[in-house]
Design a protein around this motif. Sequence first.
Motif, PDB file in Angstrom:
ATOM      1  N   GLN A 189       0.885  -1.121   0.085  1.00 37.90           N
ATOM      2  CA  GLN A 189       0.184   0.037   0.047  1.00 37.90           C
ATOM      3  C   GLN A 189       0.891   1.415  -0.044  1.00 37.90           C
ATOM      4  OE1 GLN A 189      -2.290  -0.333   3.664  1.00 37.90           O
ATOM      5  NE2 GLN A 189      -3.896  -1.540   2.539  1.00 37.90           N
ATOM      6  N   ALA A 190       0.426   2.200  -0.899  1.00 43.02           N
ATOM      7  CA  ALA A 190       0.954   3.563  -0.669  1.00 43.02           C
ATOM      8  C   ALA A 190      -0.045   4.485   0.010  1.00 43.02           C
ATOM      9  CB  ALA A 190       1.159   4.051  -1.887  1.00 43.02           C
ATOM     10  N   PHE A 191       0.565   4.843   1.036  1.00 38.25           N
ATOM     11  CA  PHE A 191      -0.207   5.913   2.129  1.00 38.25           C
ATOM     12  C   PHE A 191      -0.105   7.277   1.808  1.00 38.25           C
ATOM     13  CE2 PHE A 191      -0.647   8.089   6.248  1.00 38.25           C
ATOM     14  CZ  PHE A 191      -2.049   8.131   6.345  1.00 38.25           C
ATOM     15  N   PHE A 192      -0.887   8.046   1.444  1.00 39.20           N
ATOM     16  CA  PHE A 192      -0.836   9.629   1.265  1.00 39.20           C
ATOM     17  C   PHE A 192      -1.392  10.237   2.198  1.00 39.20           C
ATOM     18  CE2 PHE A 192      -1.626   7.935  -3.173  1.00 39.20           C
ATOM     19  CZ  PHE A 192      -0.697   7.766  -3.606  1.00 39.20           C
ATOM     20  N   TYR A 193      -0.463  11.217   2.974  1.00 37.09           N
ATOM     21  CA  TYR A 193      -0.631  11.919   4.095  1.00 37.09           C
ATOM     22  C   TYR A 193      -0.405  13.187   3.759  1.00 37.09           C
ATOM     23  CZ  TYR A 193       4.123  11.609   5.592  1.00 37.09           C
ATOM     24  OH  TYR A 193       5.287  11.692   5.721  1.00 37.09           O
ATOM     25  N   GLU A 194      -0.595  14.411   4.712  1.00 35.98           N
ATOM     26  CA  GLU A 194      -0.438  15.702   4.364  1.00 35.98           C
ATOM     27  C   GLU A 194       0.413  16.317   5.597  1.00 35.98           C
ATOM     28  OE1 GLU A 194      -3.799  18.130   3.212  1.00 35.98           O
ATOM     29  OE2 GLU A 194      -3.852  17.292   1.478  1.00 35.98           O
ATOM     30  N   THR A 195       0.158  15.657   7.034  1.00 35.83           N
ATOM     31  CA  THR A 195       0.796  16.223   8.038  1.00 35.83           C
ATOM     32  C   THR A 195       1.463  15.169   8.775  1.00 35.83           C
ATOM     33  OG1 THR A 195      -1.131  15.863   9.309  1.00 35.83           O
ATOM     34  CG2 THR A 195      -0.921  17.892   8.300  1.00 35.83           C
ATOM     35  N   PRO A 196       2.594  15.241   9.679  1.00 35.16           N
ATOM     36  CA  PRO A 196       3.228  14.187  10.373  1.00 35.16           C
ATOM     37  C   PRO A 196       2.173  13.425  11.203  1.00 35.16           C
ATOM     38  CG  PRO A 196       4.553  16.062  10.384  1.00 35.16           C
ATOM     39  CD  PRO A 196       3.330  16.558   9.669  1.00 35.16           C
ATOM     40  N   ASP A 197       1.015  14.327  11.809  1.00 35.31           N
ATOM     41  CA  ASP A 197       0.318  13.792  12.617  1.00 35.31           C
ATOM     42  C   ASP A 197      -0.655  12.599  12.057  1.00 35.31           C
ATOM     43  OD1 ASP A 197       0.697  15.030  15.098  1.00 35.31           O
ATOM     44  OD2 ASP A 197      -0.375  16.753  14.581  1.00 35.31           O
ATOM     45  N   GLU A 198      -1.060  12.796  10.690  1.00 36.25           N
ATOM     46  CA  GLU A 198      -1.672  11.757   9.944  1.00 36.25           C
ATOM     47  C   GLU A 198      -1.119  10.566   9.703  1.00 36.25           C
ATOM     48  OE1 GLU A 198      -4.226  15.103   7.158  1.00 36.25           O
ATOM     49  OE2 GLU A 198      -2.800  13.832   6.336  1.00 36.25           O
ATOM     50  N   LEU A 199       0.246  10.841   9.567  1.00 37.61           N
ATOM     51  CA  LEU A 199       1.087   9.541   9.405  1.00 37.61           C
ATOM     52  C   LEU A 199       0.834   8.892  10.736  1.00 37.61           C
ATOM     53  CD1 LEU A 199       3.319   7.889   8.071  1.00 37.61           C
ATOM     54  CD2 LEU A 199       4.994   9.388   8.665  1.00 37.61           C
ATOM     55  N   ILE A 200       1.616   9.328  11.959  1.00 41.30           N
ATOM     56  CA  ILE A 200       1.656   8.809  13.204  1.00 41.30           C
ATOM     57  C   ILE A 200       0.122   8.332  13.685  1.00 41.30           C
ATOM     58  CG2 ILE A 200       2.027   8.998  15.668  1.00 41.30           C
ATOM     59  CD1 ILE A 200       4.475   9.177  13.588  1.00 41.30           C
ATOM     60  N   ASP A 201      -1.056   8.919  13.079  1.00 43.34           N
ATOM     61  CA  ASP A 201      -2.318   8.292  13.548  1.00 43.34           C
ATOM     62  C   ASP A 201      -2.627   6.975  12.592  1.00 43.34           C
ATOM     63  OD1 ASP A 201      -2.875  10.240  15.087  1.00 43.34           O
ATOM     64  OD2 ASP A 201      -4.173  11.610  13.405  1.00 43.34           O
ATOM     65  N   ALA A 202      -1.785   7.096  11.483  1.00 39.09           N
ATOM     66  CA  ALA A 202      -1.935   5.638  10.879  1.00 39.09           C
ATOM     67  C   ALA A 202      -0.937   4.486  11.179  1.00 39.09           C
ATOM     68  CB  ALA A 202      -1.802   5.737   9.300  1.00 39.09           C
ATOM     69  N   LEU A 203       0.207   5.092  11.573  1.00 39.28           N
ATOM     70  CA  LEU A 203       1.244   3.981  12.112  1.00 39.28           C
ATOM     71  C   LEU A 203       0.923   3.376  13.473  1.00 39.28           C
ATOM     72  CD1 LEU A 203       4.626   5.796  10.963  1.00 39.28           C
ATOM     73  CD2 LEU A 203       3.658   3.567  10.078  1.00 39.28           C
ATOM     74  N   VAL A 204       0.342   4.012  14.311  1.00 37.75           N
ATOM     75  CA  VAL A 204      -0.125   3.439  15.512  1.00 37.75           C
ATOM     76  C   VAL A 204      -0.912   2.222  15.540  1.00 37.75           C
ATOM     77  CG1 VAL A 204      -1.212   3.892  17.873  1.00 37.75           C
ATOM     78  CG2 VAL A 204       0.299   5.709  17.012  1.00 37.75           C
ATOM     79  N   PRO A 205      -1.894   2.097  14.679  1.00 43.26           N
ATOM     80  CA  PRO A 205      -2.808   1.036  14.571  1.00 43.26           C
ATOM     81  C   PRO A 205      -2.165   0.031  13.757  1.00 43.26           C
ATOM     82  CG  PRO A 205      -3.697   2.739  13.444  1.00 43.26           C
ATOM     83  CD  PRO A 205      -2.710   3.271  14.361  1.00 43.26           C
ATOM     84  N   PHE A 206      -1.176   0.471  12.955  1.00 40.53           N
ATOM     85  CA  PHE A 206      -0.517  -0.670  12.077  1.00 40.53           C
ATOM     86  C   PHE A 206       0.556  -1.229  12.900  1.00 40.53           C
ATOM     87  CE2 PHE A 206       3.557  -1.528   9.531  1.00 40.53           C
ATOM     88  CZ  PHE A 206       3.075  -1.958   8.318  1.00 40.53           C
ATOM     89  N   VAL A 207       1.145  -0.487  13.785  1.00 40.39           N
ATOM     90  CA  VAL A 207       2.152  -1.280  14.703  1.00 40.39           C
ATOM     91  C   VAL A 207       1.378  -2.120  15.742  1.00 40.39           C
ATOM     92  CG1 VAL A 207       3.978  -0.915  16.639  1.00 40.39           C
ATOM     93  CG2 VAL A 207       3.700   0.319  14.438  1.00 40.39           C
ATOM     94  N   ASN A 208       0.486  -1.743  16.301  1.00 40.54           N
ATOM     95  CA  ASN A 208      -0.346  -2.353  17.448  1.00 40.54           C
ATOM     96  C   ASN A 208      -0.904  -3.653  17.068  1.00 40.54           C
ATOM     97  OD1 ASN A 208       0.255  -0.796  19.735  1.00 40.54           O
ATOM     98  ND2 ASN A 208      -1.303   0.909  19.453  1.00 40.54           N
ATOM     99  N   ASP A 209      -1.704  -3.547  15.728  1.00 40.10           N
ATOM    100  CA  ASP A 209      -2.171  -4.689  15.231  1.00 40.10           C
ATOM    101  C   ASP A 209      -1.220  -5.674  14.959  1.00 40.10           C
ATOM    102  OD1 ASP A 209      -4.641  -3.361  15.511  1.00 40.10           O
ATOM    103  OD2 ASP A 209      -4.686  -3.061  12.999  1.00 40.10           O
ATOM    104  N   GLY A 210      -0.198  -5.669  14.379  1.00 43.91           N
ATOM    105  CA  GLY A 210       1.022  -6.305  14.263  1.00 43.91           C
ATOM    106  C   GLY A 210       1.420  -7.166  15.765  1.00 43.91           C
ATOM    107  N   ARG A 211       1.676  -6.104  16.506  1.00 44.42           N
ATOM    108  CA  ARG A 211       2.148  -6.923  17.761  1.00 44.42           C
ATOM    109  C   ARG A 211       1.327  -7.716  18.402  1.00 44.42           C
ATOM    110  NH1 ARG A 211       4.631  -1.560  21.045  1.00 44.42           N
ATOM    111  NH2 ARG A 211       2.531  -0.960  21.102  1.00 44.42           N
ATOM    112  N   GLU A 212      -0.179  -7.511  18.331  1.00 42.57           N
ATOM    113  CA  GLU A 212      -1.122  -8.307  18.813  1.00 42.57           C
ATOM    114  C   GLU A 212      -1.361  -9.451  18.071  1.00 42.57           C
ATOM    115  OE1 GLU A 212      -4.783  -6.013  18.810  1.00 42.57           O
ATOM    116  OE2 GLU A 212      -3.943  -4.431  20.128  1.00 42.57           O
ATOM    117  N   ALA A 213      -1.028  -9.527  17.042  1.00 39.15           N
ATOM    118  CA  ALA A 213      -1.051 -10.723  15.917  1.00 39.15           C
ATOM    119  C   ALA A 213       0.121 -11.548  16.199  1.00 39.15           C
ATOM    120  CB  ALA A 213      -1.480 -10.468  14.655  1.00 39.15           C
ATOM    121  N   GLY A 214       1.016 -11.125  16.697  1.00 38.75           N
ATOM    122  CA  GLY A 214       2.462 -11.743  16.866  1.00 38.75           C
ATOM    123  C   GLY A 214       3.250 -11.725  15.663  1.00 38.75           C
ATOM    124  N   GLU A 215       3.097 -10.763  14.838  1.00 38.50           N
ATOM    125  CA  GLU A 215       3.835 -10.549  13.750  1.00 38.50           C
ATOM    126  C   GLU A 215       5.164  -9.678  13.748  1.00 38.50           C
ATOM    127  OE1 GLU A 215       0.051 -10.046  10.779  1.00 38.50           O
ATOM    128  OE2 GLU A 215       1.234  -8.406  11.066  1.00 38.50           O
TER     129      GLU A 215
END
Length: 396
Positions: free
Chosen positions: A18-44
């Motif tokens: 996936q390419a993720f298009f964002y305009e502010t650093p906060d938008e990027l962090i808002d997307a990365l937090v669940p990206f990391v948490n979902d991976g950790r919870e799934a044992g990835e």
Amino acid sequence: MTSAGSVDVSGARSYIHQAFFYETPDELIDALVPFVNDGREAGENVLVVISKEKGAMLLERLGTSDGFQLLDSVDVYTSPTKTLAAYIATVRGGTNDGRAMRVAGEPIWTGLSAVEIAEWACVESACNVAFAGSRLTMFCPYDTSVLDPAIIAAARQTHPELRSVGRIVTSDHYFEPSQFHSMVRATDMPSPSTEHEACSIVSADELWRIQLFVDAFSELHALPPKLTNDLRAGVIEVAKTAFEGTAGPVKLFLWIEANQVFSDVVGSWQSVPFAGYIPHSSEEHESPGLWSVGQACDLIAVREHGAVTTVRLKFYNDTELVNPTCQEYAEFLGVYAIGACNPSETVMIEGHLAECSSCWDEVERFGSVVAMMRVARASDAAWPTTHHPDDDPPTD
């Protein structure tokens, strides 16, 4: 153009890019937090590669660095082919036990030439070959507030899925990797610097001339030994690849810009898909020689126009290098004119003379002087050094 799905019908994770298009650093962090948490919870296995500043923001939001790896983009995005090789090794290690992996990586697009931007886009496209079938999710952020529209357009062509705040869609502009690479290869390659040196050979039997040429070039510019070795090995391997697909000739250009050494190998042959990008053990279409070259240099770029292929290599050096001037060549021209140069000096000087008419005129002047001196010496040898009437033969 084709599209690609992200999840197979059995529910097992398949490759997602996936390419993720964002305009502010906060938008990027808002997307990365669940990206990391979902991976950790799934044992990835989870890897995030972003700038140091954005990494600090992410850690502050997550509250811990446990369960994932965070790296600085500066340390990872060093050169297109080396970075892709590092990702291939990382993904293999992260998925060889059957676990899934997710990677978020943001390249550094600032300060790049048009050729370099195209090669980084080729890396994004090559990922779709290198990781096909892997249990991998790749999340590639693009800051639309600062990036050139051409970079964003290439992202749409190299990522099967496009993501923005609140939505994920299939890209209508996605190209199959081989098609995308063909498009890039059809673009123009900027001409070599006007201060280049050149050498031509007509068959693989003359590869020794390229070695002498590179060695003389390196000596003239005082290149460090490792850079000399990498440059020599790289251009010879590319030339060998060229002669595998053509009867010749092949021309080599070498030049220096600031602290960078460039080479162009030009000939009439067609290179294989993904040359220099994917290890030959992973892709049968890859040339192992060009892949090894891509690991030794800082940039390998292939351009094709008709039957003419140009392979450009770039090598960084720690110190600034300077191109020699005609004045610096002048001390060799007289020696060359009388045929007293060693083989490497001869190849180097002839490469310079092929591109510099003023130095060639100087060699011809030297040659004329040498010829007159030879005539004078021959005339002197035909007569005694002194003549006296007593030396005349007796007459009857």
